[in-house]
Motif scaffolding. Structure first.
Motif, PDB file in Angstrom:
ATOM      1  N   VAL A  85      53.154  11.338 -30.875  1.00 44.69           N
ATOM      2  CA  VAL A  85      53.964   9.894 -31.317  1.00 44.69           C
ATOM      3  C   VAL A  85      53.849   8.708 -30.415  1.00 44.69           C
ATOM      4  N   THR A  86      53.627   9.158 -29.226  1.00 43.32           N
ATOM      5  CA  THR A  86      53.344   7.825 -28.181  1.00 43.32           C
ATOM      6  C   THR A  86      52.205   7.171 -28.478  1.00 43.32           C
ATOM      7  N   ALA A  87      51.062   7.905 -28.875  1.00 43.59           N
ATOM      8  CA  ALA A  87      49.762   7.449 -29.159  1.00 43.59           C
ATOM      9  C   ALA A  87      49.620   6.508 -30.326  1.00 43.59           C
ATOM     10  N   GLY A  88      50.871   6.782 -31.388  1.00 43.43           N
ATOM     11  CA  GLY A  88      50.700   6.173 -32.537  1.00 43.43           C
ATOM     12  C   GLY A  88      49.934   6.972 -33.681  1.00 43.43           C
ATOM     13  N   ALA A  89      49.808   8.431 -33.226  1.00 45.34           N
ATOM     14  CA  ALA A  89      48.949   9.197 -34.242  1.00 45.34           C
ATOM     15  C   ALA A  89      49.986  10.150 -35.155  1.00 45.34           C
ATOM     16  N   LEU A  90      51.214   9.909 -34.817  1.00 47.32           N
ATOM     17  CA  LEU A  90      52.146  10.921 -35.478  1.00 47.32           C
ATOM     18  C   LEU A  90      53.459  10.191 -35.670  1.00 47.32           C
ATOM     19  N   VAL A  91      53.527  10.242 -36.994  1.00 48.03           N
ATOM     20  CA  VAL A  91      55.134   9.657 -37.205  1.00 48.03           C
ATOM     21  C   VAL A  91      56.282  10.684 -37.551  1.00 48.03           C
ATOM     22  N   LEU A  92      57.305  10.488 -37.137  1.00 47.13           N
ATOM     23  CA  LEU A  92      58.560  11.425 -37.322  1.00 47.13           C
ATOM     24  C   LEU A  92      59.494  10.679 -38.308  1.00 47.13           C
ATOM     25  N   SER A  93      59.918  11.518 -39.394  1.00 49.17           N
ATOM     26  CA  SER A  93      60.896  10.796 -40.385  1.00 49.17           C
ATOM     27  C   SER A  93      61.744  11.825 -40.623  1.00 49.17           C
ATOM     28  N   GLY A  94      62.882  11.293 -40.782  1.00 49.95           N
ATOM     29  CA  GLY A  94      64.254  11.977 -41.272  1.00 49.95           C
ATOM     30  C   GLY A  94      64.614  11.830 -42.744  1.00 49.95           C
ATOM     31  N   TRP A  95      64.656  12.917 -43.575  1.00 52.17           N
ATOM     32  CA  TRP A  95      64.914  12.809 -44.973  1.00 52.17           C
ATOM     33  C   TRP A  95      66.194  13.729 -45.178  1.00 52.17           C
ATOM     34  N   TRP A  96      66.928  13.329 -46.512  1.00 49.58           N
ATOM     35  CA  TRP A  96      68.086  14.237 -46.823  1.00 49.58           C
ATOM     36  C   TRP A  96      68.267  14.158 -48.275  1.00 49.58           C
ATOM     37  N   PHE A  97      68.290  15.589 -48.848  1.00 51.58           N
ATOM     38  CA  PHE A  97      68.074  15.522 -50.187  1.00 51.58           C
ATOM     39  C   PHE A  97      69.674  15.819 -50.754  1.00 51.58           C
ATOM     40  N   ASP A  98      70.189  15.058 -51.769  1.00 51.47           N
ATOM     41  CA  ASP A  98      71.456  15.181 -52.369  1.00 51.47           C
ATOM     42  C   ASP A  98      71.002  15.860 -53.933  1.00 51.47           C
ATOM     43  N   ILE A  99      71.497  17.073 -53.942  1.00 54.78           N
ATOM     44  CA  ILE A  99      71.145  18.066 -54.978  1.00 54.78           C
ATOM     45  C   ILE A  99      71.965  17.664 -55.949  1.00 54.78           C
ATOM     46  N   ALA A 100      73.006  17.223 -56.174  1.00 60.50           N
ATOM     47  CA  ALA A 100      73.684  16.682 -57.142  1.00 60.50           C
ATOM     48  C   ALA A 100      73.045  15.626 -58.122  1.00 60.50           C
ATOM     49  N   SER A 101      72.468  14.521 -57.255  1.00 57.16           N
ATOM     50  CA  SER A 101      72.004  13.499 -57.973  1.00 57.16           C
ATOM     51  C   SER A 101      70.546  13.461 -58.269  1.00 57.16           C
ATOM     52  N   GLY A 102      69.690  14.560 -57.191  1.00 53.28           N
ATOM     53  CA  GLY A 102      68.443  14.630 -57.228  1.00 53.28           C
ATOM     54  C   GLY A 102      67.861  13.442 -56.586  1.00 53.28           C
ATOM     55  N   ASN A 103      68.523  12.721 -55.647  1.00 57.61           N
ATOM     56  CA  ASN A 103      68.052  11.634 -54.899  1.00 57.61           C
ATOM     57  C   ASN A 103      67.572  11.936 -53.544  1.00 57.61           C
ATOM     58  N   MET A 104      66.526  11.588 -53.107  1.00 60.07           N
ATOM     59  CA  MET A 104      66.079  11.784 -51.753  1.00 60.07           C
ATOM     60  C   MET A 104      66.399  10.598 -50.897  1.00 60.07           C
ATOM     61  N   TYR A 105      66.869  10.667 -49.894  1.00 60.33           N
ATOM     62  CA  TYR A 105      67.013   9.690 -48.761  1.00 60.33           C
ATOM     63  C   TYR A 105      66.323   9.693 -47.597  1.00 60.33           C
ATOM     64  N   ALA A 106      66.000   8.510 -47.066  1.00 54.56           N
ATOM     65  CA  ALA A 106      65.313   8.350 -45.707  1.00 54.56           C
ATOM     66  C   ALA A 106      66.268   7.734 -44.698  1.00 54.56           C
ATOM     67  N   TYR A 107      66.309   8.146 -43.480  1.00 53.22           N
ATOM     68  CA  TYR A 107      66.786   7.674 -42.669  1.00 53.22           C
ATOM     69  C   TYR A 107      66.225   6.254 -42.037  1.00 53.22           C
ATOM     70  N   GLU A 108      67.183   5.105 -41.806  1.00 54.31           N
ATOM     71  CA  GLU A 108      66.705   3.890 -41.360  1.00 54.31           C
ATOM     72  C   GLU A 108      67.372   3.408 -40.096  1.00 54.31           C
ATOM     73  N   ARG A 109      66.525   3.331 -39.165  1.00 55.08           N
ATOM     74  CA  ARG A 109      67.199   2.982 -37.829  1.00 55.08           C
ATOM     75  C   ARG A 109      67.930   1.758 -37.786  1.00 55.08           C
ATOM     76  N   ALA A 110      67.462   0.659 -38.453  1.00 53.74           N
ATOM     77  CA  ALA A 110      68.226  -0.446 -38.587  1.00 53.74           C
ATOM     78  C   ALA A 110      69.609  -0.402 -39.074  1.00 53.74           C
ATOM     79  N   SER A 111      69.667   0.332 -40.058  1.00 54.41           N
ATOM     80  CA  SER A 111      71.218   0.112 -40.612  1.00 54.41           C
ATOM     81  C   SER A 111      71.763   1.421 -40.247  1.00 54.41           C
ATOM     82  N   ARG A 112      71.290   2.340 -39.676  1.00 59.36           N
ATOM     83  CA  ARG A 112      71.847   3.642 -38.889  1.00 59.36           C
ATOM     84  C   ARG A 112      72.329   4.584 -40.205  1.00 59.36           C
TER      85      ARG A 112
END
Length: 225
Positions: A176-203
């Protein structure tokens, strides 16, 4: 079980011809560029949700999409399965991305939130300790989205905690420090079928629509330069 068996036959007769060339290409090696960490829940189907094909994702699944943190030396403080998957993905597959994906109505998060000692599931109880700091944050810092049910609030915070656990592994931190790997946080809402991504700017977790998808893709391109 009968449905499972007949599904194999249906795939062999109807779908396999479409994938025959793909399987032939990946038979001797895989070139997945993403380690996808998600829950064992049967309602979460990564390849369906991300429209991916065989060979695209290196997937690790367990109850609650948990990652036991590592010691400073890189040894897992919990089950070795997760640590082994991380090492294989980063060192051998050289993945460029790791996604931790939680979901709504997660049974593990419900169990953690309820803290019911009468469950008589000692192994599950020990396993859920790897999400205990998420429960602590929910209680003392509050949720990211107060409109969600409490166990879903916990589920979202748990995604962030597991990303932090990933960073305790020296090989992950180095990449990650070398810029060769990116970590992402996602969250799936089963009822709607929508996938969400965590955005640091908006927390917050924001739905991955076309606009956000293009922003996320642009970031990956800029980091790769």
């Amino acid at each position: 079980m009968r449905k499972l068996i007949m599904g194999i036959v249906e795939f062999r007769e109807k779908m396999l011809p479409q994938y025959a060339e793909q399987f032939s290409k990946i038979a001797l090696a895989q070139t997945a560029d993403t380690l996808f960490v998600t829950c064992s829940d049967s309602r979460v189907v990564p390849d369906l949700l991300a429209s991916t094909h065989p060979g695209d994702l290196f997937t690790m699944r367990n109850v609650g999409n948990l990652i036991p943190p590592a010691t400073p030396e890189g040894d897992s403080t919990g089950d070795l399965s997760e640590a082994s998957a991380i090492e294989y993905a980063v060192l051998f597959l050289k993945v460029a991305n790791i996604v931790v994906c939680g979901h709504s109505e997660c049974g593990a998060m419900k169990a953690l939130y309820a803290r019911n000692p009468k469950l008589k599931a000692p192994n599950l109880d020990k396993w859920l300790c790897h999400a205990s700091s998420a429960a602590f944050r929910l209680e003392y810092e509050g949720p990211l989205n107060d409109k969600l049910k409490p166990h879903d609030q916990l589920s979202q915070l748990n995604v962030l905690v597991q990303l932090e656990h990933l960073m305790t592994y020296p090989i992950v931190r180095q990449q990650v420090t070398a810029g060769a790997l990116v970590l992402s946080g996602w969250w799936f809402d089963i009822a709607s079928g929508n996938m969400y991504a965590y955005e640091r700017a908006s927390r917050s977790f924001e739905v991955i629509d076309r606009a956000l998808a293009e922003r996320l893709a642009a970031r990956l391109v800029s980091r790769a330069r």
